[in-house]
Write an enzyme that holds these catalytic residues in place. Structure first.
Site, PDB file in Angstrom:
ATOM      1  N   HIS A 243      26.019  47.198  51.518  1.00  0.00           N
ATOM      2  CA  HIS A 243      26.122  48.643  51.359  1.00  0.00           C
ATOM      3  C   HIS A 243      24.934  49.291  50.623  1.00  0.00           C
ATOM      4  CE1 HIS A 243      30.333  48.188  52.601  1.00  0.00           C
ATOM      5  NE2 HIS A 243      30.476  47.274  51.672  1.00  0.00           N
TER       6      HIS A 243
HETATM    7  O1  RIB Z   1      32.397  50.609  49.295  1.00  0.00           O
HETATM    8  C1  RIB Z   1      31.205  49.952  48.943  1.00  0.00           C
HETATM    9  C2  RIB Z   1      30.702  50.427  47.621  1.00  0.00           C
HETATM   10  O2  RIB Z   1      31.663  50.139  46.612  1.00  0.00           O
HETATM   11  C3  RIB Z   1      29.420  49.700  47.168  1.00  0.00           C
HETATM   12  O3  RIB Z   1      28.673  50.560  46.363  1.00  0.00           O
HETATM   13  C4  RIB Z   1      29.938  48.563  46.352  1.00  0.00           C
HETATM   14  O4  RIB Z   1      29.000  48.122  45.361  1.00  0.00           O
HETATM   15  C5  RIB Z   1      31.111  49.211  45.679  1.00  0.00           C
HETATM   16  O5  RIB Z   1      30.611  49.919  44.549  1.00  0.00           O
END
Ligand code: RIB
Ligand code: CA
Length: 313
Positions: A243
């Site tokens: 992500h």
């Molecule tokens: O949904 C993914 C996000 O949530 C990313 O930033 C991961 O690190 C968590 O913080």
């Protein structure tokens, strides 16, 4: 080339760590003015520790690190140890950090930096819940007009949610903060699950990072091996979605991504869909666009950039 001044607001998290590594590996393009820890994946005590672990791994014990919010603006904390492990950086054994945390609160650092740097020159990169940014906006509404861009990982639309069927984790943890940010008028670039779910840490991609043979690369591989196991189990995929590095990759190679200006509203009332980002992709609401929402990404180009930059650490 003018270096882009950035503040990284983060809740490490192995994927946050990859994003921070990508930023520190790109000093010709990015000047990291500071990193602010926020409660998210794990409590603030761990996210503060983890930011500094990553800074020291990248050879940046000088980096200014600040501690921010210990909890969301109005709701009780929600964490994700089931994904990231008890410490938030499970998967690799690293020494406790020795670098300090700055005395100033992260919210005051964000405000002071945006007020002292020329307007329109500082980019906020948020990798976790938007609590710190929302608190800064509440304390100093004038900063909305001074931000160059807020590039954030969070939300989802056609892809739905990951912590509930409707909500992505960063927004779900503090939907009121997200509502404050998305109604602030600051220029927003949104990296939703619709993009990050195209960026799987496949065996072939991780092997290329491992082949770099450096300690930072090996630590990243170990972190990713731990981080992906929950999503591999959940989605039955080859690797898990990566992500947070999308935020930094966008600053380095925006051409990797495509999307459109949309209206994005945040659900904060419904028990069923709280934290949902309601993205008007087809422009049916008549509501003004308030974010550039990304939907597509060159996945191989993204991992090639990440691998090439990690090699520099
Ligand atoms: O949904 C993914 C996000 O949530 C990313 O930033 C991961 O690190 C968590 O913080
Ligand atoms: Ca994160």
């Amino acid at each position: 080339m003018q270096r882009r001044k950035i503040i990284i607001d983060t809740d490490p998290g192995q994927d946050d760590a990859a994003a921070i590594m990508l930023a520190f590996a790109s000093p010709e393009e990015l000047e990291v003015l500071g990193l602010s820890a926020v409660a998210g994946n794990v409590p603030l005590s761990y996210t503060s520790r983890n930011v500094r672990i990553v800074c020291e791994l990248c050879g940046r014990p000088d980096a200014p690190v600040y501690e921010g919010a210990q909890k969301p603006t109005v709701r009780p904390p929600v964490t994700a140890e089931h994904v990231h492990g008890r410490t938030g950086l499970d998967g690799a054994e690293l020494p406790e950090p020795t670098m300090p945390v700055r005395d100033q609160h992260a919210v005051d650092f964000i405000i002071e930096t945006l007020r002292s740097e020329p307007a329109g020159t500082v980019t906020l990169c948020t990798l976790g819940p938007l609590t710190n940014v929302a608190l800064a906006l509440q304390k100093a509404p004038d900063i909305a007009g001074r931000v160059k861009e807020l590039v954030m990982m969070g939300g989802g639309f056609f892809e739905g949610g990951n912590i509930t069927p409707a909500a992505e984790f960063n927004i779900f943890v503090d939907p009121e903060a997200a509502k404050t940010v998305f109604s602030s008028g600051m220029p927003i670039v949104m990296m939703p699950l619709d993009v990050t779910h195209q960026l799987l840490t496949t065996k072939a991609r991780v092997e290329k990072i491992a082949a770099l043979g450096t300690r930072p690369a090996q630590v990243l591989v170990d972190w990713l091996a731990f981080f992906e196991r929950f999503d591999v189990e959940k989605y039955g995929s080859d690797g898990g979605p990566l992500h947070d590095p999308t935020v930094i990759a966008y600053l380095l190679k925006p051409e990797l991504f495509s999307g459109r200006d949309c209206n994005v509203e945040i659900e904060t009332q419904s028990e069923l869909t709280v934290g949902m980002t309601v993205v008007d992709w087809w422009r049916v609401s008549g509501r003004e666009p308030n974010a550039k929402v990304m939907r597509d990404v060159d996945a191989d180009g993204f991992f090639a950039l990440l691998t090439e930059r990690v090699a520099r650490l």
